[in-house]
Motif scaffolding. Structure first.
Motif, PDB file in Angstrom:
ATOM      1  N   GLN A 354       0.799  -1.189  -0.118  1.00  0.00           N
ATOM      2  CA  GLN A 354       0.023  -0.415  -0.123  1.00  0.00           C
ATOM      3  C   GLN A 354       0.932   1.064   0.559  1.00  0.00           C
ATOM      4  O   GLN A 354       0.580   1.979  -0.858  1.00  0.00           O
ATOM      5  N   ARG A 355       2.188   0.957   0.932  1.00  0.00           N
ATOM      6  CA  ARG A 355       2.551   2.482   0.825  1.00  0.00           C
ATOM      7  C   ARG A 355       3.429   2.602  -1.018  1.00  0.00           C
ATOM      8  O   ARG A 355       3.732   3.652  -1.103  1.00  0.00           O
ATOM      9  N   LYS A 356       3.966   1.308  -0.873  1.00  0.00           N
ATOM     10  CA  LYS A 356       4.451   1.795  -2.373  1.00  0.00           C
ATOM     11  C   LYS A 356       3.673   1.755  -3.724  1.00  0.00           C
ATOM     12  O   LYS A 356       4.256   3.408  -4.075  1.00  0.00           O
ATOM     13  N   ARG A 359       3.548   5.644  -3.043  1.00  0.00           N
ATOM     14  CA  ARG A 359       4.332   6.675  -3.185  1.00  0.00           C
ATOM     15  C   ARG A 359       4.718   6.692  -4.415  1.00  0.00           C
ATOM     16  O   ARG A 359       4.900   7.405  -5.091  1.00  0.00           O
ATOM     17  N   ILE A 383       4.952   9.822   3.304  1.00  0.00           N
ATOM     18  CA  ILE A 383       4.077   9.110   2.657  1.00  0.00           C
ATOM     19  C   ILE A 383       3.954   7.610   2.831  1.00  0.00           C
ATOM     20  O   ILE A 383       4.958   6.592   3.195  1.00  0.00           O
ATOM     21  N   SER A 384       3.193   6.818   3.877  1.00  0.00           N
ATOM     22  CA  SER A 384       3.160   5.937   4.078  1.00  0.00           C
ATOM     23  C   SER A 384       1.795   4.939   3.618  1.00  0.00           C
ATOM     24  O   SER A 384       1.094   5.218   2.679  1.00  0.00           O
ATOM     25  N   TRP A 385       1.599   4.083   3.993  1.00  0.00           N
ATOM     26  CA  TRP A 385      -0.412   4.036   4.136  1.00  0.00           C
ATOM     27  C   TRP A 385      -1.103   3.969   4.816  1.00  0.00           C
ATOM     28  O   TRP A 385      -0.709   5.089   5.511  1.00  0.00           O
ATOM     29  N   THR A 387      -3.851   5.294   6.875  1.00  0.00           N
ATOM     30  CA  THR A 387      -4.133   5.269   8.343  1.00  0.00           C
ATOM     31  C   THR A 387      -5.249   6.327   8.724  1.00  0.00           C
ATOM     32  O   THR A 387      -5.337   6.635   9.478  1.00  0.00           O
ATOM     33  N   LYS A 415      -4.657   1.514  10.401  1.00  0.00           N
ATOM     34  CA  LYS A 415      -4.452   0.945   8.997  1.00  0.00           C
ATOM     35  C   LYS A 415      -5.510   0.978   8.844  1.00  0.00           C
ATOM     36  O   LYS A 415      -6.801   0.919   9.230  1.00  0.00           O
TER      37      LYS A 415
END
Length: 499
Positions: A354-356, A359, A383-385, A387, A415
């Motif tokens: 999800q993070r990829k 991004r 930037i992360s997944w 939340t 998440k």
């Protein structure tokens, strides 16, 4: 103790595929090739497709044994191709029904090779004659290190089928760079000039190497002593509190009659007291002035379903956080899901995917806007997944922790897995395909099974709505459709515990 099947140890200085072919030709199959990552196990199995593992008759027998077994697209198609060539794959990221199929075919003697992870050492149901370790070092989540004696012996001890084999074989592979160097030296022969010109290949940076001496040391080394890792959880405490009789006497016995050293027992006692006070202060349990008819001196004090359970340390926090939600909100059901998801263990492969994806979208937008490379890289780190409700959950947790300091060891992890599936109307197959998680289907399915369990047993009646009931049924049906074993086994256990 004397092993029922003696072991023969060999250190191999030929490439893995050559070692495997040699073992098969010498009648030492089935061979379990041990890797320490799931990706390496699958890659090894796929690389073996070019080798002649089974003849036509053996392949026909495998096809007949597989019958009308239903393979999903993605990894299922890959596994089907491998199995029909006599090659199995076994690791924790696979769907349980795929693992059971591999185990069944191996038990029938139809698979010549199984490429898997070191889960072999904890007793998977695969009969093996030869254990081939592709490496003697592993990444343990913190660092790369050599295998410990107990780990090595657990894996090696699976070689040899009691009552069938007269000897079990344990083979360890030399590192790839060592094999190349040995071959280069052998090619040079006894010519001093050629030997001086041999350019020896160096190990990769950060590589923890091993050699035949390492292997022989592990063979003879005594096992490290076992250490107790007893811990008290909210779920365990709730189970003891719900028993008939004096729960405090039962807790005292549990906390003092274990294998932990006395200083550790004292910490566990203090931790359990804090857990109990947290449940009492949250209004989940109440201490009775007099024991009831069953001799119980503690009772549940909230309106909960019969199968209600606090399954992890953050479950009590979730009950308090539900009070902050607006039942009339259009996102109420999704918000309940987000709080529940924040209390569950992270399905890391999915979150990283999800993070990829997030991004990739962000970097495409920044390139279109002409953002410089250095600034793009700096922004990507932020930037992360997804939340959802991260700020609200953090605030609620901060308030709750002030009155329940014992929970500081457990942090909520916001998440969006089930929530994203609900918002985008995604099926399990669509989720796996969207994030390229064919190798981690089992991880995702176990997470969704956990979501189903907390929806079924972790919500008080005050939170339940018709929409949440419907969602619970949908998630249960989805998990069963993919692989019913996880839900069926859990429901069988809970039904037996209630008898």
């Amino acid at each position: 103790a004397v092993r029922p099947v003696p072991l023969e140890f060999t250190y191999a200085v030929t490439p893995v595929h050559e070692t495997i072919e040699d073992l098969i030709s010498r009648g030492r199959a089935p061979v379990y090739v041990v890797h320490f990552t799931q990706a390496q196990a699958v890659e090894r199995a796929q690389a073996l497709l070019s080798a002649k593992i089974c003849d036509k008759a053996e392949k026909a027998a495998i096809a007949e044994a597989i019958g009308d077994f239903r393979f999903h697209t993605g990894f299922g198609a890959t596994l089907s191709k491998l199995l029909r060539a006599g090659i199995g794959v076994h690791h924790a990221g696979m769907l349980p029904r795929y693992r059971r199929l591999v185990e069944r075919l191996a038990q029938q003697g139809l698979l010549k090779v199984v490429a898997g992870t070191d889960t072999l050492g904890v007793g998977i149901n695969v009969p093996i004659r030869t254990v081939l370790l592709a490496a003697l070092s592993k990444y343990d989540g913190t660092r790369v290190r050599r295998l410990r004696a107990r780990e090595f012996h657990q894996i090696a001890g699976r070689a040899g089928r009691a009552g069938f084999d007269t000897v079990g074989y344990v083979v360890a592979q030399a590192p790839d760079h060592d094999i190349e160097n040995i071959r280069a030296v052998a090619k040079a022969g006894d010519d001093p000039k050629k030997l001086r010109k041999v350019v020896r290949k160096k190990p990769p940076e950060g590589f923890v190497s091993w050699g035949e001496k390492t292997f022989l040391t592990l063979v003879d080394a005594p096992d490290e002593p076992l250490r107790s890792h007893f811990r008290m959880t909210t779920a365990m405490l709730m189970e003891v509190l719900s028993r008939p009789g004096d729960c405090f006497a039962a807790l005292r016995h549990l906390l003092e009659e274990n294998h932990e050293p006395r200083p550790r027992q004292r910490k566990l006692i203090l931790h359990t007291i804090a857990l109990y006070r947290g449940l009492r202060d949250a209004g989940i349990v109440v201490q009775l002035d007099e024991p009831d008819a069953d001799g119980k001196n503690v009772a549940l004090s909230v309106d909960v379903p019969e199968n209600f359970a606090l399954t992890n340390p953050l479950s009590a926090f979730a009950l308090a956080a539900f009070e902050l939600l607006d039942p009339d909100s259009s996102t109420y059901t999704l918000d309940v899901v987000s709080i529940l998801e924040s209390t569950l263990d992270d399905p890391r492969p999915l979150l990283l995917a999800q993070r990829k994806a997030a991004r990739d979208v962000a970097i495409a937008g920044m390139k279109a806007d002409g953002v410089e490379y250095e600034e793009r890289m700096a922004r990507l780190e932020e930037i992360s997944w997804p939340t959802p409700l991260a700020e609200e959950i953090a605030f609620a947790y901060g308030v709750y922790r002030q009155g329940h300091p014992w929970i500081a060891s457990y942090q909520p992890s916001p998440k969006s897995v089930l929530r994203e599936m609900r918002e985008r109307a995604m099926t399990f197959t669509e989720l796996i395909s969207a994030y390229g998680l064919a190798r981690s289907e089992g991880v995702v399915l176990r997470y969704l099974s956990d979501c189903y369990r907390v929806l079924r047993t972790g919500l008080p009646n005050s939170v339940m709505t018709d929409e949440i009931v419907a969602l619970t049924e949908e998630v249960g049906a989805m998990v069963r459709d993919v692989d019913s074993s996880l839900v069926d086994e859990w429901e069988a256990l809970t039904s037996h515990s209630g008898e």
